[in-house]
Design a protein around this motif. Structure first.
Motif: not given
Length: 456
Positions: A196, A226, A229, A244, A247, A278-279, A306, A308-309
């Motif tokens: 990620v 995150v 995001d 975001m 996040d 960091e996405n 999306d 990703e968490g």
């Protein structure tokens, strides 16, 4: 952050503060001088929750009546610091311990403003208490930390800044800190955290804080970190990406809770885990359709970048399980579906143990920091079916908060009591005691839960 009430120097000139419920206002008014009765009537004041009436005196303001709701709810007092004139105020009558703690906390919540980048328009009124409660002050500090960390833009609150915050707490309380960064995540078998975060110029990392005596009950706390995001290659639209920076709200809750546990010296042996990433979108961004073999050996097909968490959490939860904790709590700003179901003020609680769930629900009622339980409805695992891997990370739009929790549960070893809180960590608009921006939702009740289970 705002100063806590007990940090203000005692003032002999503190003005009296009458804290009155609407149902008790008639009796209060009847006991006042005739001039005060006429003044209240001229203002059509009835002590409705959230109201304030300034009382006149020969030299100006001689006191105030603050209309409150539930006297044990801190938010009943949140309007006072900014509604009253600046200066020092003190309760006109002694309060019970619980009501005074609620006043102290609520005053601190209402005094808070995030002023790192914008100066305050005015200072809040100050509260003077004969004996402010230290534990309440510690709880307030934890809430303010969550607000500060979530409000800070990603440029100043990336994975490295989360690590710095954890390191500061570790040094303050004598905890051990280990950080696994960048390609070391692959070498030490945290593949989803690496996947990620690998596209960002800011290296992904797993922050591990350990504290407590070996003889105490082992407890693990995990927070989704995150730090921004974008949605990855499944890019969010502009309005979905706007806030975001928040996040990492789950990580903020977990880190603030850890600080509170250490400050209050709860007799637990704590492991705090924060996967911080960091996405981002970049040449090395992970892609829809990829399959990742997670730390636990479960293979996951990426249906949506999306989601990703849950990917970074699944490796952290598996590692937490390896520590064989008696209790495992995780916090995450995980799904919009939880907000659709419960709105912004009620975090969604998922739990594999009815007794633990009931304890958290009861703690939420007691602290006026509520959570609401949603089901781990396992037939919905069908929405996470992959034809080429053991599991997909997303799928149907149906029951999004439930399927996200079911995904996480797959990585919690059998026999471990686990609770997952899907929290918003945000106020969409300004309300007394609840300024727009970052918010701690479920933090105070989580601490009350742990205190009830493990407190001396």
């Amino acid at each position: 952050m705002s100063a806590s009430p007990q940090e203000h120097a005692p003032s002999p000139n503190a003005l009296p503060l009458h804290l009155v419920e609407r149902s008790q206002f008639a009796a209060w008014k009847a006991g006042q001088p005739e001039a005060i009765q006429r003044w209240a009537e001229s203002q059509a004041f009835n002590a409705s929750a959230g109201s304030v009436l300034l009382l006149p005196g020969e030299r100006g303001v001689a006191g105030a009546v603050v209309g409150i709701g539930d006297p044990l709810d801190p938010h009943s007092y949140g309007h006072a610091p900014m509604a009253l004139p600046t200066g020092v105020w003190s309760p006109a009558l002694p309060l019970g311990a619980e009501a005074q703690a609620a006043l102290q906390l609520g005053w601190g919540l209402g005094s808070y403003r995030f002023d790192r980048y914008k100066a305050r328009l005015r200072e809040p009124a100050q509260l003077q208490l004969a004996a402010a409660d230290v534990e309440t002050a510690d709880v307030l500090t934890a809430v303010q930390r969550v607000r500060d960390w979530v409000n800070t833009p990603t440029e100043h609150m990336g994975p490295e800044q989360l690590e710095a915050a954890a390191r500061e707490l570790a040094q303050a309380h004598g905890a051990q800190l280990e950080v696994i960064t960048g390609d070391a995540l692959i070498e030490q078998n945290f593949p989803t955290i690496h996947a990620v975060g690998r596209a960002s110029h800011r290296a992904p990392r797993l922050i591990v804080l350990r504290w407590g005596e070996s003889a105490h009950a082992p407890v693990a706390v995990v927070g989704k970190g995150v730090c921004f995001d974008t949605g990855g290659l499944d890019l969010k639209p502009a309005d979905g990406m706007r806030n975001m920076k928040k996040d990492m709200g789950g990580a903020a809750h977990a880190l603030a809770l850890a600080g509170l546990i250490m400050a209050r010296q709860l007799p637990v042996r704590m492991t705090l885990l924060i996967p911080a990433v960091e996405n981002a979108v970049g040449p090395d961004a992970f892609r829809p359709g990829e399959v990742i073999r997670t730390r636990s050996g479960v293979t996951v097909e990426i249906d949506n970048t999306d989601a990703e968490g849950r990917l970074i959490l699944c490796d952290a939860l598996a590692y937490a399980g390896e520590q064989q904790p008696e209790l495992l709590l995780d916090f995450a700003t995980l799904t919009g579906a939880a907000r659709v179901a419960l709105g912004p003020d009620l975090p969604a609680l998922f739990c594999n143990d009815d007794g633990l769930a009931q304890q958290w629900l009861q703690a939420g009622e007691t602290t006026r920091d509520p959570v609401w339980r949603l089901p781990l409805w396992r037939p919905y695992l069908r929405y996470l079916t992959s034809h080429i891997a053991d599991l997909a990370n997303a799928g149907s739009r149906m029951a999004g908060a439930v399927t996200a929790a079911l995904y996480l549960e797959r990585f919690v070893p059998a026999g471990i009591r686990w609770a997952h809180l899907d929290t918003y960590a945000w106020n969409d608009n300004d309300r007394p005691g609840r300024p727009a921006g970052g918010e701690a939702l479920g933090l105070r009740s989580a601490y009350a839960l742990l205190k009830a289970r493990y407190g001396r």
